[in-house]
Scaffold this motif. Structure first.
Motif, mmCIF file in Angstrom:
data_model
loop_
_atom_site.group_PDB
_atom_site.id
_atom_site.type_symbol
_atom_site.label_atom_id
_atom_site.label_comp_id
_atom_site.label_asym_id
_atom_site.label_seq_id
_atom_site.Cartn_x
_atom_site.Cartn_y
_atom_site.Cartn_z
ATOM 1 N N LEU A 258 0.827 -1.204 0.000
ATOM 2 C CA LEU A 258 0.000 0.000 0.000
ATOM 3 C C LEU A 258 0.863 1.257 0.000
ATOM 4 N N ASP A 259 1.988 1.216 0.717
ATOM 5 C CA ASP A 259 2.892 2.372 0.731
ATOM 6 C C ASP A 259 3.423 2.687 -0.667
ATOM 7 N N ASN A 260 3.483 1.645 -1.511
ATOM 8 C CA ASN A 260 4.011 1.823 -2.862
ATOM 9 C C ASN A 260 2.908 1.844 -3.916
ATOM 10 N N ASP A 261 1.692 2.139 -3.474
ATOM 11 C CA ASP A 261 0.541 2.300 -4.372
ATOM 12 C C ASP A 261 0.261 1.054 -5.207
ATOM 13 N N VAL A 262 0.503 -0.116 -4.620
ATOM 14 C CA VAL A 262 0.175 -1.377 -5.277
ATOM 15 C C VAL A 262 -1.243 -1.762 -4.877
ATOM 16 N N THR A 263 -2.119 -1.891 -5.844
ATOM 17 C CA THR A 263 -3.513 -2.224 -5.556
ATOM 18 C C THR A 263 -3.651 -3.698 -5.216
ATOM 19 N N VAL A 264 -4.164 -3.982 -4.048
ATOM 20 C CA VAL A 264 -4.397 -5.360 -3.617
ATOM 21 C C VAL A 264 -5.627 -5.359 -2.720
ATOM 22 N N PRO A 265 -6.553 -6.297 -2.900
ATOM 23 C CA PRO A 265 -7.737 -6.330 -2.043
ATOM 24 C C PRO A 265 -7.358 -6.731 -0.625
ATOM 25 N N TYR A 266 -8.018 -6.156 0.352
ATOM 26 C CA TYR A 266 -7.788 -6.530 1.737
ATOM 27 C C TYR A 266 -8.993 -6.110 2.555
ATOM 28 N N SER A 267 -9.119 -6.683 3.742
ATOM 29 C CA SER A 267 -10.258 -6.334 4.571
ATOM 30 C C SER A 267 -9.922 -6.430 6.053
ATOM 31 N N CYS A 268 -9.890 -7.673 6.580
ATOM 32 C CA CYS A 268 -9.809 -7.830 8.035
ATOM 33 C C CYS A 268 -8.455 -7.458 8.615
ATOM 34 N N CYS A 269 -7.394 -7.628 7.840
ATOM 35 C CA CYS A 269 -6.006 -7.400 8.295
ATOM 36 C C CYS A 269 -5.625 -8.317 9.450
ATOM 37 N N ASN A 270 -6.373 -9.387 9.632
ATOM 38 C CA ASN A 270 -6.105 -10.352 10.687
ATOM 39 C C ASN A 270 -5.812 -11.748 10.157
ATOM 40 N N GLY A 271 -5.917 -11.939 8.837
ATOM 41 C CA GLY A 271 -5.666 -13.261 8.287
ATOM 42 C C GLY A 271 -6.797 -14.239 8.438
ATOM 43 N N VAL A 272 -8.024 -13.742 8.536
ATOM 44 C CA VAL A 272 -9.153 -14.653 8.702
ATOM 45 C C VAL A 272 -10.175 -14.589 7.568
ATOM 46 N N CYS A 273 -10.166 -13.512 6.776
ATOM 47 C CA CYS A 273 -11.239 -13.361 5.785
ATOM 48 C C CYS A 273 -10.871 -13.844 4.388
ATOM 49 N N GLY A 274 -9.588 -13.903 4.079
ATOM 50 C CA GLY A 274 -9.164 -14.393 2.771
ATOM 51 C C GLY A 274 -9.132 -13.356 1.669
ATOM 52 N N SER A 275 -9.515 -12.104 1.964
ATOM 53 C CA SER A 275 -9.601 -11.087 0.917
ATOM 54 C C SER A 275 -8.267 -10.815 0.239
ATOM 55 N N CYS A 276 -7.169 -10.866 0.991
ATOM 56 C CA CYS A 276 -5.871 -10.466 0.448
ATOM 57 C C CYS A 276 -5.053 -11.650 -0.067
ATOM 58 N N ARG A 277 -5.684 -12.778 -0.270
ATOM 59 C CA ARG A 277 -4.966 -13.958 -0.752
ATOM 60 C C ARG A 277 -4.260 -13.640 -2.076
ATOM 61 N N THR A 278 -2.964 -13.900 -2.101
ATOM 62 C CA THR A 278 -2.127 -13.561 -3.255
ATOM 63 C C THR A 278 -1.274 -14.765 -3.633
ATOM 64 N N GLY A 279 -1.141 -15.022 -4.928
ATOM 65 C CA GLY A 279 -0.364 -16.154 -5.397
ATOM 66 C C GLY A 279 1.133 -15.979 -5.174
ATOM 67 N N ILE A 280 1.810 -17.089 -4.904
ATOM 68 C CA ILE A 280 3.261 -17.100 -4.735
ATOM 69 C C ILE A 280 3.887 -17.724 -5.977
ATOM 70 N N ILE A 281 4.828 -17.011 -6.592
ATOM 71 C CA ILE A 281 5.569 -17.522 -7.747
ATOM 72 C C ILE A 281 6.834 -18.240 -7.296
ATOM 73 N N ASP A 282 7.510 -17.644 -6.301
ATOM 74 C CA ASP A 282 8.759 -18.234 -5.816
ATOM 75 C C ASP A 282 9.011 -17.729 -4.396
ATOM 76 N N GLY A 283 9.739 -18.551 -3.630
ATOM 77 C CA GLY A 283 10.040 -18.178 -2.252
ATOM 78 C C GLY A 283 9.186 -18.954 -1.270
ATOM 79 N N GLN A 284 9.547 -18.855 0.003
ATOM 80 C CA GLN A 284 8.854 -19.602 1.053
ATOM 81 C C GLN A 284 8.149 -18.652 2.008
ATOM 82 N N ALA A 285 6.851 -18.811 2.146
ATOM 83 C CA ALA A 285 6.064 -17.944 3.021
ATOM 84 C C ALA A 285 6.168 -18.368 4.476
ATOM 85 N N ASP A 286 5.999 -17.405 5.349
ATOM 86 C CA ASP A 286 5.845 -17.647 6.789
ATOM 87 C C ASP A 286 4.373 -17.405 7.098
ATOM 88 N N HIS A 287 3.576 -18.465 7.051
ATOM 89 C CA HIS A 287 2.123 -18.332 7.150
ATOM 90 C C HIS A 287 1.692 -18.044 8.585
#
Length: 319
Positions: A258-287
Motif C-alpha cells: 500500500l505504501d508503494n501504491d500497489v492495488t491489492v484487495p484486503y479487509s480484516c487485516c487479521n488473516g481470517v477473511c481471505g480477501s488479500c490472498r495472493t499467489g506465490i511464484i517463488d520463495g517460502q512464506a511464513d504463514h
C-alpha cells in the motif's frame, strides 16, 4: 473510487446491547442492493485506510432492501469499532463491497447446532431464519458475558416462538458457562455444528469436534490466533512489473504494498477473511493466517499478505 464498490447510506442505528449497536444501510442511489446468502459479510470503507468486515444480520434475500451489520465497541481494538460508534450518523454515506461468504450455511443438513459467543450471533441470525423457512431442525447455544451484553434478545425470542431452541449462557452467572464439549458429545454424527465467536471459544469448539466428519464442522473466527509477521528483513518482488520492494522490520507485506501504491484487495487485516490472498511464484512464506488449510500452507502456492511474512530472503508474488 473503485467502481466495484457500492455506495450505501446509513438509514438507522439501533441499540442492541451494552457496547453493541446495529447499523442499517440502504442504497445511496436507490438502486437494488446485491443479494446474499446466510453467513455473508460486507467490507465497509469507514474512512481512508480503514476497511472492516462485518457479517450481515438481516434475513438473506436475493433483492434485500437493506444491509444490517452489528458492531461491538472495542476500546482496545484497531479503531474501526470506535469510529463506527462515535462518528457514524444517520444519513452518512459509505462505500462497501458486495456481499461475500466465507461461512456458508449447509441447507442439506437435517439438523444444525450453533455455538455463538457475543457478537458472533450476527451471521447466525439469517442462518436460523433460513432453516426455519425450509423446515430444518436447529438449536442455538448463545454465550455472552451477561444479559445486558446479549444482543438481539427480542428478535431471538420472536424467532424461537416458545419452542425452546434458543439457550442463553451468561459467564457472569454461576453454573451458566457453556460446555461445548459436553454438548457436542450428545449429538448425532449427521448433525452439522457451527461456531462463531472469540478465539477461546473457537479453539474449544475445534477440540470438541476433531473426531467428527470435517464436512459437518463449520466456523468463523473474529481474529487470527497468531501475531502478524512484522520481523521484516526480506524483499518482495512483483512478478508482473519486476518491482522489488523491501519489507523492513515493523511492516507487513500489505503495509509495503500500500505504501508503494500497489492495488491489492484486503479487509480484516487479521488473516481470517481471505480477501488479500495472493499467489506465490517463488520463495517460502511464513504463514500466520487462519484462512488457509494446513495443506494449502504446505503447498505454499498463496499467502495472506496482511499478516504473513517470508522465510526466504525474497518472495515473488503474482502481482
Amino acid at each position: 473510487m473503485n467502481t466495484s464498490l457500492i455506495e450505501i447510506r446509513l438509514k438507522r442505528i439501533t441499540f442492541e446491547a451494552e457496547r453493541i449497536s446495529s447499523f442499517d444501510f440502504v442504497s445511496a442511489d436507490d438502486r437494488s442492493l446485491p443479494g446474499f446468502h446466510p453467513g455473508a459479510h460486507i467490507d465497509l470503507h469507514l474512512q481512508p485506510g480503514m476497511v472492516r468486515s462485518y457479517s450481515l444480520a438481516n434475513a438473506a434475500a436475493a433483492d434485500p432492501a437493506y444491509y444490517r451489520v452489528a458492531v461491538q465497541r472495542e476500546p482496545d481494538g484497531r479503531g474501526g469499532s470506535r469510529w463506527a460508534h462515535d462518528k457514524l450518523r444517520v444519513g452518512d454515506t459509505l462505500w462497501a463491497t458486495a456481499p461475500q461468504n466465507d461461512f456458508p450455511l449447509d441447507e442439506c443438513a437435517s439438523c444444525a447446532i450453533f455455538f455463538v459467543g457475543g457478537i458472533g450471533i450476527t451471521p447466525v441470525l439469517p442462518m436460523i431464519r433460513r432453516l426455519d423457512a425450509i423446515g430444518r431442525e436447529w438449536r442455538l447455544m448463545y454465550a455472552s458475558r451477561s444479559h445486558k451484553e446479549t444482543a438481539f434478545t427480542e428478535e431471538l425470542r420472536r424467532i424461537d416462538a416458545g419452542r425452546g431452541r434458543v439457550c442463553h449462557f451468561h459467564d457472569s452467572e454461576p453454573g451458566q458457562r457453556l460446555d461445548i464439549s459436553a454438548t457436542v458429545a450428545t449429538l448425532a454424527q449427521t448433525t452439522h455444528v457451527y461456531c462463531c465467536g472469540p478465539t477461546r471459544m473457537i479453539d474449544d469448539f475445534l477440540a470438541a469436534t476433531q473426531a467428527r466428519n470435517p464436512a459437518t464442522v463449520h466456523y468463523e473466527r473474529f481474529s487470527a490466533t497468531q501475531q502478524a509477521a512484522m520481523e521484516g528483513g526480506f524483499d518482495v518482488v512483483l512478478h508482473k512489473s519486476g518491482a522489488r520492494l523491501r519489507v523492513e522490520p515493523g511492516k507487513t507485506i500489505l503495509d509495503v504494498l500500500l505504501d508503494n501504491d500497489v492495488t491489492v484487495p484486503y479487509s480484516c487485516c487479521n488473516g481470517v477473511c481471505g480477501s488479500c490472498r495472493t499467489g506465490i511464484i517463488d520463495g517460502q512464506a511464513d504463514h500466520r493466517d487462519d484462512f488457509l488449510s494446513d495443506e494449502e500452507k504446505q503447498a505454499n502456492q498463496s499467502i495472506m499478505v496482511c499478516c504473513s511474512g517470508a522465510r526466504s530472503k525474497t518472495l515473488v508474488l503474482d502481482l
